[in-house]
Design a protein around this motif. Structure first.
Motif, PDB file in Angstrom:
ATOM      1  N   ILE A  41       0.845  -1.193   0.113  1.00  0.00           N
ATOM      2  CA  ILE A  41      -0.164  -0.145  -0.048  1.00  0.00           C
ATOM      3  C   ILE A  41       0.966   1.164   0.149  1.00  0.00           C
ATOM      4  O   ILE A  41       0.571   2.006  -0.665  1.00  0.00           O
ATOM      5  N   PHE A  42       1.829   1.277   0.817  1.00  0.00           N
ATOM      6  CA  PHE A  42       2.897   2.399   0.946  1.00  0.00           C
ATOM      7  C   PHE A  42       3.561   2.528  -0.412  1.00  0.00           C
ATOM      8  O   PHE A  42       3.520   3.560  -0.929  1.00  0.00           O
ATOM      9  N   LEU A  43       4.004   1.249  -1.003  1.00  0.00           N
ATOM     10  CA  LEU A  43       4.564   1.526  -2.281  1.00  0.00           C
ATOM     11  C   LEU A  43       3.715   1.864  -3.362  1.00  0.00           C
ATOM     12  O   LEU A  43       4.103   2.850  -4.368  1.00  0.00           O
ATOM     13  N   ALA A  44       2.277   1.542  -3.480  1.00  0.00           N
ATOM     14  CA  ALA A  44       1.559   2.127  -4.460  1.00  0.00           C
ATOM     15  C   ALA A  44       1.376   3.586  -4.438  1.00  0.00           C
ATOM     16  O   ALA A  44       1.429   4.146  -5.365  1.00  0.00           O
ATOM     17  N   LYS A  45       1.302   4.039  -3.197  1.00  0.00           N
ATOM     18  CA  LYS A  45       1.065   5.556  -3.034  1.00  0.00           C
ATOM     19  C   LYS A  45       2.147   6.257  -3.416  1.00  0.00           C
ATOM     20  O   LYS A  45       2.013   7.240  -3.980  1.00  0.00           O
ATOM     21  N   LEU A  46       3.389   5.505  -3.249  1.00  0.00           N
ATOM     22  CA  LEU A  46       4.708   6.101  -3.676  1.00  0.00           C
ATOM     23  C   LEU A  46       4.654   6.176  -5.242  1.00  0.00           C
ATOM     24  O   LEU A  46       5.133   7.207  -5.854  1.00  0.00           O
ATOM     25  N   ASN A  47       4.490   5.256  -5.802  1.00  0.00           N
ATOM     26  CA  ASN A  47       4.236   5.141  -7.303  1.00  0.00           C
ATOM     27  C   ASN A  47       3.375   6.166  -7.781  1.00  0.00           C
ATOM     28  O   ASN A  47       3.771   6.924  -8.754  1.00  0.00           O
ATOM     29  N   LEU A  48       2.100   6.533  -7.259  1.00  0.00           N
ATOM     30  CA  LEU A  48       1.241   7.368  -7.623  1.00  0.00           C
ATOM     31  C   LEU A  48       1.773   8.767  -7.358  1.00  0.00           C
ATOM     32  O   LEU A  48       1.548   9.733  -8.094  1.00  0.00           O
ATOM     33  N   LYS A  49       2.570   9.013  -6.348  1.00  0.00           N
ATOM     34  CA  LYS A  49       3.104  10.536  -6.088  1.00  0.00           C
ATOM     35  C   LYS A  49       4.155  10.669  -6.979  1.00  0.00           C
ATOM     36  O   LYS A  49       4.356  11.764  -7.473  1.00  0.00           O
ATOM     37  N   ALA A  69     -11.371  -2.183 -17.161  1.00  0.00           N
ATOM     38  CA  ALA A  69     -10.269  -3.113 -17.293  1.00  0.00           C
ATOM     39  C   ALA A  69      -9.991  -3.858 -16.086  1.00  0.00           C
ATOM     40  O   ALA A  69      -9.315  -4.933 -15.927  1.00  0.00           O
ATOM     41  N   ASN A  70     -10.829  -3.528 -14.856  1.00  0.00           N
ATOM     42  CA  ASN A  70     -10.630  -4.254 -13.626  1.00  0.00           C
ATOM     43  C   ASN A  70     -10.705  -5.724 -13.737  1.00  0.00           C
ATOM     44  O   ASN A  70      -9.851  -6.330 -13.357  1.00  0.00           O
ATOM     45  N   VAL A 115      -4.038  -2.616  -5.230  1.00  0.00           N
ATOM     46  CA  VAL A 115      -4.205  -1.480  -4.326  1.00  0.00           C
ATOM     47  C   VAL A 115      -4.563  -0.362  -4.697  1.00  0.00           C
ATOM     48  O   VAL A 115      -5.496   0.540  -4.144  1.00  0.00           O
ATOM     49  N   PHE A 116      -4.560  -0.001  -6.249  1.00  0.00           N
ATOM     50  CA  PHE A 116      -4.972   1.081  -6.780  1.00  0.00           C
ATOM     51  C   PHE A 116      -6.333   1.244  -6.570  1.00  0.00           C
ATOM     52  O   PHE A 116      -6.942   2.299  -6.708  1.00  0.00           O
ATOM     53  N   LEU A 117      -6.829  -0.108  -6.583  1.00  0.00           N
ATOM     54  CA  LEU A 117      -8.406  -0.081  -6.645  1.00  0.00           C
ATOM     55  C   LEU A 117      -8.724   0.392  -5.199  1.00  0.00           C
ATOM     56  O   LEU A 117      -9.915   1.153  -5.238  1.00  0.00           O
ATOM     57  N   LEU A 118      -7.894  -0.212  -4.285  1.00  0.00           N
ATOM     58  CA  LEU A 118      -8.335   0.373  -2.666  1.00  0.00           C
ATOM     59  C   LEU A 118      -8.087   2.129  -2.676  1.00  0.00           C
ATOM     60  O   LEU A 118      -8.903   2.446  -1.738  1.00  0.00           O
ATOM     61  N   LEU A 119      -7.313   2.496  -3.525  1.00  0.00           N
ATOM     62  CA  LEU A 119      -7.119   3.961  -3.370  1.00  0.00           C
ATOM     63  C   LEU A 119      -8.201   4.620  -4.135  1.00  0.00           C
ATOM     64  O   LEU A 119      -7.867   5.724  -4.417  1.00  0.00           O
ATOM     65  N   GLY A 120      -9.004   4.016  -4.858  1.00  0.00           N
ATOM     66  CA  GLY A 120     -10.038   4.827  -5.623  1.00  0.00           C
ATOM     67  C   GLY A 120      -9.819   4.694  -6.951  1.00  0.00           C
ATOM     68  O   GLY A 120     -10.666   5.485  -7.621  1.00  0.00           O
ATOM     69  N   TYR A 121      -8.693   4.069  -7.516  1.00  0.00           N
ATOM     70  CA  TYR A 121      -8.475   4.098  -8.902  1.00  0.00           C
ATOM     71  C   TYR A 121      -9.037   3.108  -9.970  1.00  0.00           C
ATOM     72  O   TYR A 121      -9.329   2.059  -9.281  1.00  0.00           O
ATOM     73  N   HIS A 122      -9.413   3.217 -11.228  1.00  0.00           N
ATOM     74  CA  HIS A 122     -10.040   2.267 -12.033  1.00  0.00           C
ATOM     75  C   HIS A 122      -8.968   2.052 -13.209  1.00  0.00           C
ATOM     76  O   HIS A 122      -8.500   3.005 -13.437  1.00  0.00           O
ATOM     77  N   PHE A 123      -9.193   1.191 -13.782  1.00  0.00           N
ATOM     78  CA  PHE A 123      -8.410   0.640 -14.927  1.00  0.00           C
ATOM     79  C   PHE A 123      -9.270   0.588 -16.139  1.00  0.00           C
ATOM     80  O   PHE A 123     -10.459  -0.100 -16.038  1.00  0.00           O
TER      81      PHE A 123
END
Length: 167
Positions: A41-49, A69-70, A115-123
C-alpha cells in the motif's frame, strides 16, 4: 510499477511460509503479516506520487469505446496468488518470481495493481478512432466515450497512462 504490481506474490509467499519480521518477538506472527500487507500500500502510494514526474500527455483523438479493465486483470492477478501458495521452497520461488517479473516488465501492460483499486483508481481500456487501445488508470468513473476527455495524462509507456484529473 511492474515490481509493485506483483509484490503481493512475495507477501503471500512470506505469509504462507509463516516468516515473521520480528524473529520471535511476538508469540504470533499476525503483526508481522499486517506490516507485510501495509508495504504494498505504501509503495503504491509512492508510485502514484512519483507519477507526476512522468512525461505529460493527452489523447486528442476521438474516443470510440471505453471498457472497464479491472475485471480483465483480476483473474491473472489471482493466478499470481495461486503460484505463491503452491511453491514449496525459496529457490523455486525466487526463480518463478524473476520469470514472472520479466514477463510483466516486458509486456508493458500488466501494471494492474489491486491496491490502486483500494485507493479509488480504476483501469479502463480506451479505444480511439484509429482502433488503438490504451490503458487509462483514473479516479474518474468513465462510461460514455464521446463525453470523455483526457487532457491531463502522464505517460507510463506507449499504451498506458495515469489520469491526473480527479472525479
Amino acid at each position: 510499477m511492474s515490481l509493485n504490481s506483483i509484490l503481493f506474490v512475495v507477501i503471500v509467499y512470506l505469509i504462507k511460509q509463516d516468516i515473521s519480521l520480528f524473529n520471535g518477538f511476538f508469540l504470533c506472527t499476525w503483526p508481522s503479516h499486517l506490516i507485510l500487507m501495509i508495504i504494498p500500500i505504501f509503495l503504491a502510494k509512492l508510485n502514484l506520487k512519483t507519477s507526476k514526474y512522468l512525461e505529460k500527455d493527452s489523447i486528442e483523438s476521438k474516443i470510440t469505446q471505453i471498457e472497464q479493465a479491472n475485471n480483465t486483470y483480476l483473474p491473472s492477478y489471482l493466478g499470481y496468488f495461486f503460484i505463491a501458495l503452491s511453491i514449496q521452497n525459496v529457490q523455486t520461488f525466487i526463480f518463478i518470481f524473476l520469470i514472472l517479473f520479466v514477463f510483466v516488465y516486458f509486456s508493458q501492460t500488466q501494471y494492474f495493481n489491486p491496491v490502486f483499486l483500494l485507493l479509488g483508481y480504476h483501469f479502463y481500456f480506451v479505444t480511439i478512432e484509429d482502433n488503438s487501445k490504451n490503458i487509462i488508470i483514473s479516479k474518474r468513473k468513465l462510461k460514455i466515450p464521446h463525453e470523455a476527455e483526457f487532457k491531463k495524462l502522464r505517460r507510463i509507456n506507449y499504451y498506458t497512462y495515469i489520469d491526473e484529473e480527479v472525479a
